[in-house]
Write a protein that holds these residues in place. Structure first.
Motif, PDB file in Angstrom:
ATOM      1  N   VAL A  24       5.550 -34.928  23.683  1.00 33.67           N
ATOM      2  CA  VAL A  24       5.459 -33.676  22.942  1.00 33.67           C
ATOM      3  C   VAL A  24       5.192 -34.050  21.488  1.00 33.67           C
ATOM      4  N   VAL A  25       4.099 -33.537  20.946  1.00 31.81           N
ATOM      5  CA  VAL A  25       3.729 -33.822  19.554  1.00 31.81           C
ATOM      6  C   VAL A  25       4.185 -32.653  18.694  1.00 31.81           C
ATOM      7  N   THR A  26       4.911 -32.980  17.624  1.00 30.83           N
ATOM      8  CA  THR A  26       5.412 -31.956  16.710  1.00 30.83           C
ATOM      9  C   THR A  26       4.947 -32.253  15.300  1.00 30.83           C
ATOM     10  N   GLN A  66      -2.134 -43.115  29.382  1.00 33.70           N
ATOM     11  CA  GLN A  66      -2.596 -41.858  29.975  1.00 33.70           C
ATOM     12  C   GLN A  66      -2.637 -40.714  28.965  1.00 33.70           C
ATOM     13  N   PHE A  67      -2.174 -40.989  27.746  1.00 32.99           N
ATOM     14  CA  PHE A  67      -2.093 -39.938  26.732  1.00 32.99           C
ATOM     15  C   PHE A  67      -3.183 -40.042  25.653  1.00 32.99           C
ATOM     16  N   GLU A  68      -4.256 -40.753  25.925  1.00 34.40           N
ATOM     17  CA  GLU A  68      -5.321 -40.943  24.933  1.00 34.40           C
ATOM     18  C   GLU A  68      -5.894 -39.626  24.429  1.00 34.40           C
ATOM     19  N   GLN A  69      -5.882 -38.589  25.280  1.00 41.84           N
ATOM     20  CA  GLN A  69      -6.456 -37.298  24.903  1.00 41.84           C
ATOM     21  C   GLN A  69      -5.679 -36.608  23.785  1.00 41.84           C
ATOM     22  N   LEU A  70      -4.489 -37.113  23.444  1.00 41.79           N
ATOM     23  CA  LEU A  70      -3.679 -36.507  22.380  1.00 41.79           C
ATOM     24  C   LEU A  70      -4.150 -36.905  20.979  1.00 41.79           C
ATOM     25  N   ASP A  71      -5.112 -37.769  20.896  1.00 39.97           N
ATOM     26  CA  ASP A  71      -5.586 -38.325  19.619  1.00 39.97           C
ATOM     27  C   ASP A  71      -5.815 -37.257  18.552  1.00 39.97           C
ATOM     28  N   GLY A 107       1.577 -29.607  20.556  1.00 39.14           N
ATOM     29  CA  GLY A 107       1.057 -29.734  21.909  1.00 39.14           C
ATOM     30  C   GLY A 107       1.668 -30.954  22.561  1.00 39.14           C
ATOM     31  N   GLY A 108       1.034 -31.409  23.614  1.00 37.40           N
ATOM     32  CA  GLY A 108       1.536 -32.591  24.294  1.00 37.40           C
ATOM     33  C   GLY A 108       0.769 -32.848  25.563  1.00 37.40           C
ATOM     34  N   ALA A 109       1.344 -33.711  26.386  1.00 43.38           N
ATOM     35  CA  ALA A 109       0.726 -34.035  27.661  1.00 43.38           C
ATOM     36  C   ALA A 109       1.799 -34.444  28.651  1.00 43.38           C
ATOM     37  N   PHE A 110       1.587 -34.034  29.883  1.00 44.22           N
ATOM     38  CA  PHE A 110       2.443 -34.425  30.990  1.00 44.22           C
ATOM     39  C   PHE A 110       1.552 -35.224  31.923  1.00 44.22           C
ATOM     40  N   GLY A 111       1.674 -36.536  31.860  1.00 41.23           N
ATOM     41  CA  GLY A 111       0.736 -37.397  32.582  1.00 41.23           C
ATOM     42  C   GLY A 111      -0.646 -37.214  31.989  1.00 41.23           C
ATOM     43  N   ASN A 112      -1.625 -36.959  32.834  1.00 39.29           N
ATOM     44  CA  ASN A 112      -2.998 -36.742  32.355  1.00 39.29           C
ATOM     45  C   ASN A 112      -3.268 -35.297  31.968  1.00 39.29           C
ATOM     46  N   GLN A 113      -2.307 -34.410  32.185  1.00 38.13           N
ATOM     47  CA  GLN A 113      -2.474 -32.982  31.925  1.00 38.13           C
ATOM     48  C   GLN A 113      -2.127 -32.645  30.476  1.00 38.13           C
ATOM     49  N   MET A 114      -3.107 -32.174  29.726  1.00 39.00           N
ATOM     50  CA  MET A 114      -2.862 -31.719  28.350  1.00 39.00           C
ATOM     51  C   MET A 114      -2.061 -30.425  28.391  1.00 39.00           C
ATOM     52  N   LEU A 115      -1.133 -30.291  27.448  1.00 38.18           N
ATOM     53  CA  LEU A 115      -0.325 -29.079  27.338  1.00 38.18           C
ATOM     54  C   LEU A 115      -0.475 -28.503  25.937  1.00 38.18           C
ATOM     55  N   ASP A 116      -0.738 -27.214  25.866  1.00 38.68           N
ATOM     56  CA  ASP A 116      -0.747 -26.558  24.563  1.00 38.68           C
ATOM     57  C   ASP A 116       0.680 -26.097  24.263  1.00 38.68           C
ATOM     58  N   VAL A 117       0.854 -25.379  23.180  1.00 35.79           N
ATOM     59  CA  VAL A 117       2.188 -24.931  22.770  1.00 35.79           C
ATOM     60  C   VAL A 117       2.819 -24.063  23.861  1.00 35.79           C
TER      61      VAL A 117
END
Length: 169
Positions: A24-26, A66-71, A107-117
């Motif tokens: 979870v990115v804050t 697996q969280f590279e998409q959070l860049d 936002g964040g990510a659960f495994g390869n799944q991106m999560l918005d707020v």
């Protein structure tokens, strides 16, 4: 911080990201040391970790995980929360953000799944792993308890009948 220290920090963060289920990115702006300490304590109690990160180093640490998409989320004063229990970290982050407007979930990510707020907030409404385990144990114990009651019922009725006969006689 010299280059060697940065490499060690990136390596540790990369290892943490490789072993976690959720990130979870804050964004934090203006949190006091006491507030950050309180948040860290709540995260630890829930089995999660909270770390203020330097964006450039965090981006380097994301590579190969697996969280590279959070860049793209690493802009401004950011911090990450990680945990093996996806619900626990989301609950603590959402609850703290509700009580303190200086912390914003990005936002964040659960495994390869991106999560918005909204995805993080929805995850926070689910029961935690411990709660689910408790429910499963309760469901498993319920049939055994009912079976024991059914098996004991005829013997108890017989004992009551015998007792009643003894009282009459």
């Amino acid at each position: 911080m010299n280059r060697t220290e940065k490499e060690v920090l990136v390596g540790e963060l990369n290892r943490t990201l490789s072993e976690t289920a959720i990130v979870v990115v804050t964004r934090q702006s203006g949190l006091t040391v006491a507030e950050v300490s309180d948040l860290r304590a709540k995260m630890r109690k829930a089995g999660a970790r909270y770390k203020v990160t330097k964006n450039r180093l965090a981006r380097l640490a994301l590579k190969g995980t697996q969280f590279e998409q959070l860049d793209a989320l690493f802009t401004g004063p950011t911090a990450i929360s990680t945990s093996a229990d996806p619900v626990a970290v989301a609950k603590v982050a959402v609850d703290f953000a509700k009580a303190n407007d200086k912390l914003t979930i990005v936002g964040g990510a659960f495994g390869n799944q991106m999560l918005d707020v909204d995805g993080i907030k929805n995850l926070a409404t689910l029961p935690s792993l411990d709660e689910l385990r408790g429910k499963i144990v309760g469901l498993l114990q319920a049939p055994a308890t009912k079976l024991a009651g059914v098996v004991q019922a005829p013997a108890a009725q017989l004992a009551r009948v015998l007792n009643a006969k003894a009282q009459q006689g």
